[in-house]
Write a protein that holds these residues in place. Structure first.
Motif, PDB file in Angstrom:
ATOM      1  N   VAL A 150       0.857  -1.178   0.000  1.00  8.85           N
ATOM      2  CA  VAL A 150       0.000   0.000   0.000  1.00  8.85           C
ATOM      3  C   VAL A 150       0.898   1.235   0.000  1.00  8.85           C
ATOM      4  O   VAL A 150       1.729   1.412   0.896  1.00  8.85           O
ATOM      5  CB  VAL A 150      -0.928   0.016   1.229  1.00  8.85           C
ATOM      6  CG1 VAL A 150      -1.827   1.253   1.189  1.00  8.85           C
ATOM      7  CG2 VAL A 150      -1.769  -1.261   1.274  1.00  8.85           C
ATOM      8  N   ALA A 151       0.743   2.069  -1.001  1.00 11.14           N
ATOM      9  CA  ALA A 151       1.557   3.285  -1.109  1.00 11.14           C
ATOM     10  C   ALA A 151       1.099   4.326  -0.101  1.00 11.14           C
ATOM     11  O   ALA A 151      -0.048   4.325   0.358  1.00 11.14           O
ATOM     12  CB  ALA A 151       1.464   3.849  -2.524  1.00 11.14           C
ATOM     13  N   ASP A 152       2.006   5.217   0.246  1.00 10.19           N
ATOM     14  CA  ASP A 152       1.673   6.385   1.065  1.00 10.19           C
ATOM     15  C   ASP A 152       1.228   7.499   0.120  1.00 10.19           C
ATOM     16  O   ASP A 152       2.053   8.081  -0.596  1.00 10.19           O
ATOM     17  CB  ASP A 152       2.893   6.823   1.869  1.00 10.19           C
ATOM     18  CG  ASP A 152       2.611   8.047   2.740  1.00 10.19           C
ATOM     19  OD1 ASP A 152       1.495   8.621   2.633  1.00 10.19           O
ATOM     20  OD2 ASP A 152       3.501   8.444   3.501  1.00 10.19           O
ATOM     21  N   PRO A 153      -0.076   7.825   0.070  1.00  9.58           N
ATOM     22  CA  PRO A 153      -0.558   8.789  -0.922  1.00  9.58           C
ATOM     23  C   PRO A 153      -0.147  10.229  -0.630  1.00  9.58           C
ATOM     24  O   PRO A 153      -0.257  11.092  -1.507  1.00  9.58           O
ATOM     25  CB  PRO A 153      -2.078   8.632  -0.843  1.00  9.58           C
ATOM     26  CG  PRO A 153      -2.329   8.212   0.574  1.00  9.58           C
ATOM     27  CD  PRO A 153      -1.160   7.333   0.943  1.00  9.58           C
ATOM     28  N   TYR A 154       0.320  10.506   0.587  1.00 12.67           N
ATOM     29  CA  TYR A 154       0.672  11.872   0.963  1.00 12.67           C
ATOM     30  C   TYR A 154       2.168  12.152   0.835  1.00 12.67           C
ATOM     31  O   TYR A 154       2.609  13.275   1.092  1.00 12.67           O
ATOM     32  CB  TYR A 154       0.219  12.152   2.390  1.00 12.67           C
ATOM     33  CG  TYR A 154      -1.269  11.979   2.584  1.00 12.67           C
ATOM     34  CD1 TYR A 154      -2.179  12.810   1.931  1.00 12.67           C
ATOM     35  CD2 TYR A 154      -1.768  10.975   3.390  1.00 12.67           C
ATOM     36  CE1 TYR A 154      -3.545  12.645   2.088  1.00 12.67           C
ATOM     37  CE2 TYR A 154      -3.139  10.796   3.556  1.00 12.67           C
ATOM     38  CZ  TYR A 154      -4.019  11.637   2.898  1.00 12.67           C
ATOM     39  OH  TYR A 154      -5.379  11.452   3.054  1.00 12.67           O
ATOM     40  N   ALA A 155       2.935  11.147   0.444  1.00  8.41           N
ATOM     41  CA  ALA A 155       4.380  11.346   0.306  1.00  8.41           C
ATOM     42  C   ALA A 155       4.670  12.225  -0.913  1.00  8.41           C
ATOM     43  O   ALA A 155       4.049  12.073  -1.971  1.00  8.41           O
ATOM     44  CB  ALA A 155       5.081  10.000   0.161  1.00  8.41           C
ATOM     45  N   ASP A 156       5.589  13.133  -0.750  1.00 10.17           N
ATOM     46  CA  ASP A 156       5.980  14.042  -1.838  1.00 10.17           C
ATOM     47  C   ASP A 156       7.080  13.353  -2.637  1.00 10.17           C
ATOM     48  O   ASP A 156       8.268  13.508  -2.366  1.00 10.17           O
ATOM     49  CB  ASP A 156       6.466  15.373  -1.264  1.00 10.17           C
ATOM     50  CG  ASP A 156       6.756  16.402  -2.352  1.00 10.17           C
ATOM     51  OD1 ASP A 156       6.405  16.147  -3.516  1.00 10.17           O
ATOM     52  OD2 ASP A 156       7.334  17.452  -2.025  1.00 10.17           O
ATOM     53  N   THR A 157       6.680  12.565  -3.615  1.00  8.68           N
ATOM     54  CA  THR A 157       7.642  11.769  -4.380  1.00  8.68           C
ATOM     55  C   THR A 157       7.568  12.146  -5.859  1.00  8.68           C
ATOM     56  O   THR A 157       6.660  12.847  -6.307  1.00  8.68           O
ATOM     57  CB  THR A 157       7.344  10.271  -4.240  1.00  8.68           C
ATOM     58  OG1 THR A 157       6.028  10.005  -4.736  1.00  8.68           O
ATOM     59  CG2 THR A 157       7.427   9.824  -2.791  1.00  8.68           C
ATOM     60  N   ASP A 158       8.532  11.642  -6.614  1.00  5.73           N
ATOM     61  CA  ASP A 158       8.526  11.768  -8.067  1.00  5.73           C
ATOM     62  C   ASP A 158       8.931  10.416  -8.645  1.00  5.73           C
ATOM     63  O   ASP A 158       9.288   9.503  -7.894  1.00  5.73           O
ATOM     64  CB  ASP A 158       9.473  12.890  -8.526  1.00  5.73           C
ATOM     65  CG  ASP A 158      10.900  12.667  -8.058  1.00  5.73           C
ATOM     66  OD1 ASP A 158      11.482  11.611  -8.367  1.00  5.73           O
ATOM     67  OD2 ASP A 158      11.444  13.566  -7.373  1.00  5.73           O
ATOM     68  N   PRO A 159       8.868  10.234  -9.981  1.00  4.03           N
ATOM     69  CA  PRO A 159       9.145   8.913 -10.554  1.00  4.03           C
ATOM     70  C   PRO A 159      10.516   8.341 -10.223  1.00  4.03           C
ATOM     71  O   PRO A 159      10.703   7.122 -10.283  1.00  4.03           O
ATOM     72  CB  PRO A 159       8.994   9.154 -12.063  1.00  4.03           C
ATOM     73  CG  PRO A 159       8.015  10.276 -12.154  1.00  4.03           C
ATOM     74  CD  PRO A 159       8.339  11.174 -10.990  1.00  4.03           C
ATOM     75  N   ASP A 160      11.471   9.182  -9.877  1.00 10.66           N
ATOM     76  CA  ASP A 160      12.813   8.693  -9.554  1.00 10.66           C
ATOM     77  C   ASP A 160      13.036   8.499  -8.053  1.00 10.66           C
ATOM     78  O   ASP A 160      14.114   8.088  -7.638  1.00 10.66           O
ATOM     79  CB  ASP A 160      13.871   9.666 -10.088  1.00 10.66           C
ATOM     80  CG  ASP A 160      13.855   9.748 -11.611  1.00 10.66           C
ATOM     81  OD1 ASP A 160      13.606   8.712 -12.259  1.00 10.66           O
ATOM     82  OD2 ASP A 160      14.079  10.852 -12.158  1.00 10.66           O
ATOM     83  N   SER A 161      12.032   8.800  -7.231  1.00  8.61           N
ATOM     84  CA  SER A 161      12.179   8.685  -5.783  1.00  8.61           C
ATOM     85  C   SER A 161      12.000   7.232  -5.336  1.00  8.61           C
ATOM     86  O   SER A 161      11.320   6.450  -6.007  1.00  8.61           O
ATOM     87  CB  SER A 161      11.139   9.549  -5.063  1.00  8.61           C
ATOM     88  OG  SER A 161      11.263  10.897  -5.406  1.00  8.61           O
ATOM     89  N   PRO A 162      12.590   6.866  -4.206  1.00  3.77           N
ATOM     90  CA  PRO A 162      12.295   5.553  -3.626  1.00  3.77           C
ATOM     91  C   PRO A 162      10.812   5.436  -3.300  1.00  3.77           C
ATOM     92  O   PRO A 162      10.127   6.439  -3.068  1.00  3.77           O
ATOM     93  CB  PRO A 162      13.155   5.528  -2.354  1.00  3.77           C
ATOM     94  CG  PRO A 162      14.211   6.552  -2.573  1.00  3.77           C
ATOM     95  CD  PRO A 162      13.578   7.622  -3.427  1.00  3.77           C
ATOM     96  N   ALA A 163      10.300   4.223  -3.277  1.00  4.44           N
ATOM     97  CA  ALA A 163       8.889   3.996  -2.982  1.00  4.44           C
ATOM     98  C   ALA A 163       8.555   4.479  -1.579  1.00  4.44           C
ATOM     99  O   ALA A 163       9.320   4.273  -0.634  1.00  4.44           O
ATOM    100  CB  ALA A 163       8.568   2.510  -3.117  1.00  4.44           C
TER     101      ALA A 163
END
Length: 399
Positions: free
Chosen positions: A41-54
């Motif tokens: 289950v992903a963390d929907p509030y994480a500020d990520t981009d396609p190159d970020s760790p999951a």
């Protein structure tokens, strides 16, 4: 009433089911070993981009596994269903393995974890820089690192097919040598995993040949040379006839775990010469949908009584949904898995690591909803419909 989109751009009226399907709680599974390859289950509030760790929601991810264990199912952890190699890197997979193994110990759940080589570069860079002996040595070291971690947690190891090995190996002997080394090192019997190119195109030519007959011979040679170190084999080729032929040639005591999400009822039911156990990605969305007794587990309990017809009557109707989820390009089945888990109320959002929620079209998702709802798989059909409506609205489909 909902309006669902058709592939041709039109819409159709659909009246959602109002009553869920109920199953009674039952005894532990006896005649078959069933692993569900669980998603993260992903963390929907994480500020990520396609190159970020999951970014993983660990509480929701582990709660999902506790639900599977509570119904007598084993968890196959850190497999491709968990977006291994498609958003979840090795660091994330290692953390997932550690956390899930600890949780399994706490609740007495059965767990097996994927051992791969995904700490190495992808197939392109590897084939350009690490060919021949240097490439094979790097693959062996990566496998050894992951095998050691899984065994340290007390989990059973599932030796996954390696993209890096497919890029570095040149002959069947390269596979025979490397797998022999790994099996000699394994402290306990492992599951060998053969994932076909329809599920991962980078695995084309695995076992040293694109000819599946030749590849099967190499695979069986590995197993025959080390039957004491192979608990079983997981076959994910979506070819029921080939799986049956292969399982009949396994050494005595070596199990076949089907990974065929198109033909699993007939393979699990078996015939007069044997049957397959199960390690399936489709059991991830099917199993958790009913809180009183997952459909797949209930079907196996019926099979435990010797009632093959009753088993098939329960499980055969799910095949249309499974084939839809695993429709080509098959490797994106994970999107449908998470989508159904969201509709079922087992997570609060439809977000995936790496943004993979966008990998399937709205008509594809709408059909998955319709099939699951028609089977009565949602524990709260009103919740599923209430979540489906705003998703449709985002795409411009309104009531």
């Amino acid at each position: 009433m909902l309006r669902l989109p058709n592939p041709d751009g039109t819409t159709r009226a659909y009246r959602p089911r109002t009553v869920p399907r109920a199953f009674a709680a039952g005894a532990p599974l006896a005649s078959r070993t069933v692993f569900s390859a669980a998603h993260v289950v992903a963390d929907p509030y994480a500020d990520t981009d396609p190159d970020s760790p999951a970014a993983v929601d660990w509480d929701a991810t582990l709660a999902f596994r506790r639900h599977l264990w509570a119904h007598g199912l084993g968890v196959a952890e850190a497999m491709d269903t968990a977006q291994r190699g498609m958003g979840l890197d090795w660091a994330g997979a290692a953390e997932l393995i550690r956390r899930s193994a600890a949780e399994a110990k706490a609740v007495g759940g059965r767990i097996a974890c994927g051992v791969g080589t995904d700490q190495l570069p992808g197939p392109g860079p590897l084939s350009g820089r690490l060919t021949g002996r240097a490439g094979l040595d790097a693959v062996r070291a990566a496998y050894e690192e992951q095998l050691a971690l899984v065994e340290e947690t007390g989990s059973q190891a599932i030796v996954m097919a390696s993209r890096a090995l497919a890029a570095a190996a040149r002959t069947p002997d390269d596979y025979l040598e490397l797998y022999a080394h790994l099996l000699r090192q394994a402290a306990e019997p492992v599951v060998l995993h053969w994932l076909g190119p329809m599920l991962d195109p980078a695995l084309e030519g695995y076992w040293g040949s694109a000819d599946l007959d030749a590849a099967t011979e190499t695979f069986l040679e590995v197993v025959a040379a080390h039957p004491d170190k192979v608990d079983g084999v997981k076959i994910s080729l979506l070819d029921a006839g080939r799986e049956v032929e292969l399982r009949r040639r396994l050494p005595e005591g070596v199990r076949c775990y089907t990974g065929d999400d198109f033909h699993y009822p007939e393979l699990i039911a078996g015939d007069e010469r044997g049957f397959s156990h199960a390690l399936l990605g489709v059991f991830d969305p099917l199993d958790p949908l009913d809180p009183l007794g997952p459909l797949a587990a209930e079907a196996v309990r019926v099979l435990d009584t010797g009632d093959t017809e009753g088993f098939r009557a329960l499980l055969d109707p799910t095949v249309e949904l499974s084939r839809h989820l695993f429709r080509a390009p098959t490797r994106f089945y994970k999107t449908g898995v998470v989508f159904l888990a969201w509709l079922a109320g087992h997570q609060d959002h439809f977000a995936m690591v790496g943004g993979l929620q966008s990998a399937r079209s709205l008509p594809h998702l709408a059909r998955a909803y319709e099939l699951a709802d028609g089977l009565g798989l949602f524990p709260d059909p009103e919740l599923a419909a209430a979540r489906m409506a705003p998703l449709l609205a985002v795409y411009g489909v309104t009531r």
